[in-house]
Design a protein around this motif. Structure first.
Motif, PDB file in Angstrom:
ATOM      1  N   PHE A 258       2.064  -2.092  10.277  1.00  0.00           N
ATOM      2  CA  PHE A 258       1.922  -0.956  11.175  1.00  0.00           C
ATOM      3  C   PHE A 258       2.873   0.161  10.783  1.00  0.00           C
ATOM      4  O   PHE A 258       3.998  -0.091  10.372  1.00  0.00           O
ATOM      5  N   ARG A 259       2.393   1.398  10.954  1.00  0.00           N
ATOM      6  CA  ARG A 259       3.211   2.584  10.713  1.00  0.00           C
ATOM      7  C   ARG A 259       3.326   3.336  12.030  1.00  0.00           C
ATOM      8  O   ARG A 259       2.308   3.694  12.628  1.00  0.00           O
ATOM      9  N   LEU A 260       4.558   3.553  12.476  1.00  0.00           N
ATOM     10  CA  LEU A 260       4.784   4.301  13.707  1.00  0.00           C
ATOM     11  C   LEU A 260       5.209   5.716  13.369  1.00  0.00           C
ATOM     12  O   LEU A 260       6.149   5.926  12.601  1.00  0.00           O
ATOM     13  N   ASN A 261       4.518   6.661  13.943  1.00  0.00           N
ATOM     14  CA  ASN A 261       4.774   8.065  13.653  1.00  0.00           C
ATOM     15  C   ASN A 261       6.072   8.560  14.270  1.00  0.00           C
ATOM     16  O   ASN A 261       6.739   9.418  13.716  1.00  0.00           O
ATOM     17  N   ALA A 262       6.447   8.025  15.432  1.00  0.00           N
ATOM     18  CA  ALA A 262       7.617   8.523  16.154  1.00  0.00           C
ATOM     19  C   ALA A 262       8.875   8.500  15.281  1.00  0.00           C
ATOM     20  O   ALA A 262       9.653   9.447  15.287  1.00  0.00           O
ATOM     21  N   ASN A 263       9.076   7.440  14.527  1.00  0.00           N
ATOM     22  CA  ASN A 263      10.261   7.342  13.671  1.00  0.00           C
ATOM     23  C   ASN A 263       9.894   7.052  12.219  1.00  0.00           C
ATOM     24  O   ASN A 263      10.757   6.720  11.430  1.00  0.00           O
ATOM     25  N   ASP A 264       8.625   7.168  11.886  1.00  0.00           N
ATOM     26  CA  ASP A 264       8.096   6.884  10.552  1.00  0.00           C
ATOM     27  C   ASP A 264       8.605   5.547  10.020  1.00  0.00           C
ATOM     28  O   ASP A 264       9.001   5.418   8.875  1.00  0.00           O
ATOM     29  N   ALA A 265       8.578   4.551  10.905  1.00  0.00           N
ATOM     30  CA  ALA A 265       8.988   3.198  10.541  1.00  0.00           C
ATOM     31  C   ALA A 265       7.751   2.348  10.293  1.00  0.00           C
ATOM     32  O   ALA A 265       6.660   2.663  10.762  1.00  0.00           O
ATOM     33  N   VAL A 266       7.941   1.270   9.555  1.00  0.00           N
ATOM     34  CA  VAL A 266       6.858   0.316   9.326  1.00  0.00           C
ATOM     35  C   VAL A 266       7.312  -1.063   9.799  1.00  0.00           C
ATOM     36  O   VAL A 266       8.494  -1.398   9.740  1.00  0.00           O
ATOM     37  N   TYR A 267       6.337  -1.834  10.283  1.00  0.00           N
ATOM     38  CA  TYR A 267       6.574  -3.177  10.782  1.00  0.00           C
ATOM     39  C   TYR A 267       5.485  -4.081  10.234  1.00  0.00           C
ATOM     40  O   TYR A 267       4.364  -3.630   9.992  1.00  0.00           O
TER      41      TYR A 267
ATOM     42  N   CYS B  67       0.853  -1.188   0.000  1.00  0.00           N
ATOM     43  CA  CYS B  67       0.000   0.000   0.000  1.00  0.00           C
ATOM     44  C   CYS B  67       0.889   1.238   0.000  1.00  0.00           C
ATOM     45  O   CYS B  67       2.099   1.142   0.195  1.00  0.00           O
ATOM     46  N   ALA B  68       0.277   2.396  -0.207  1.00  0.00           N
ATOM     47  CA  ALA B  68       0.996   3.663  -0.056  1.00  0.00           C
ATOM     48  C   ALA B  68       1.167   3.923   1.435  1.00  0.00           C
ATOM     49  O   ALA B  68       0.297   3.575   2.240  1.00  0.00           O
ATOM     50  N   VAL B  69       2.295   4.509   1.817  1.00  0.00           N
ATOM     51  CA  VAL B  69       2.522   4.787   3.236  1.00  0.00           C
ATOM     52  C   VAL B  69       1.421   5.676   3.804  1.00  0.00           C
ATOM     53  O   VAL B  69       1.009   5.523   4.963  1.00  0.00           O
ATOM     54  N   ASP B  70       0.879   6.573   3.006  1.00  0.00           N
ATOM     55  CA  ASP B  70      -0.182   7.463   3.473  1.00  0.00           C
ATOM     56  C   ASP B  70      -1.519   6.752   3.662  1.00  0.00           C
ATOM     57  O   ASP B  70      -2.443   7.324   4.233  1.00  0.00           O
ATOM     58  N   ASP B  71      -1.624   5.504   3.214  1.00  0.00           N
ATOM     59  CA  ASP B  71      -2.843   4.722   3.446  1.00  0.00           C
ATOM     60  C   ASP B  71      -2.939   4.228   4.891  1.00  0.00           C
ATOM     61  O   ASP B  71      -3.990   3.757   5.306  1.00  0.00           O
ATOM     62  N   ILE B  72      -1.829   4.303   5.622  1.00  0.00           N
ATOM     63  CA  ILE B  72      -1.808   3.860   7.017  1.00  0.00           C
ATOM     64  C   ILE B  72      -1.687   5.091   7.906  1.00  0.00           C
ATOM     65  O   ILE B  72      -0.691   5.812   7.841  1.00  0.00           O
TER      66      ILE B  72
END
Length: 114
Positions: free
Chosen positions: A37-46, A14-19
């Motif tokens: 999952f997208r974490l805002n603190a470090n803009d990481a995905v898991y 998906c696009a990162v902005d979809d999460i």
């Protein structure tokens, strides 16, 4: 969805902005449900398996993201067990761990490797 994009076993899910930040979505990866999952603190995905092993329900993408000590986790919405987003380990019951998948952001897309 960008299911048609694949490169060396990496799939654009998906696009990162979809999460929304600090939330998850479910993606289908090679026939398996994966919670991304997208974490805002470090803009990481898991990415981890989406099926809660205790209930058998596909719900982990809907869990609450947080931390237990130094570990970044998602709490299952059903039985509240915590899953480490880096390893998939269930903190309360390691025998009920889920698979973890490498994930990254590239060119505005979230990529997960099967």
């Amino acid at each position: 969805m960008h299911r048609d994009l694949q490169l060396d076993n990496w799939t654009a899910v998906c696009a990162v902005d979809d999460i929304l930040p600090d939330t998850g979505v479910c993606a289908l990866l090679g026939g398996e449900q994966v919670a991304v999952f997208r974490l805002n603190a470090n803009d990481a995905v898991y990415a981890i398996g989406n099926v809660d092993p205790k209930s058998g329900a596909s719900v982990l993408a809907r869990g609450l993201v947080g931390s237990v000590g130094e570990r970044v986790v998602v709490a299952s919405p059903l039985y509240k067990q915590h899953f480490d987003l880096r390893t998939g380990e269930c903190i309360e019951a390691p025998a009920q761990s889920v698979p973890a998948y490498p994930a990254r952001i590239e060119q505005g897309l979230v990529w997960v490797r099967a």
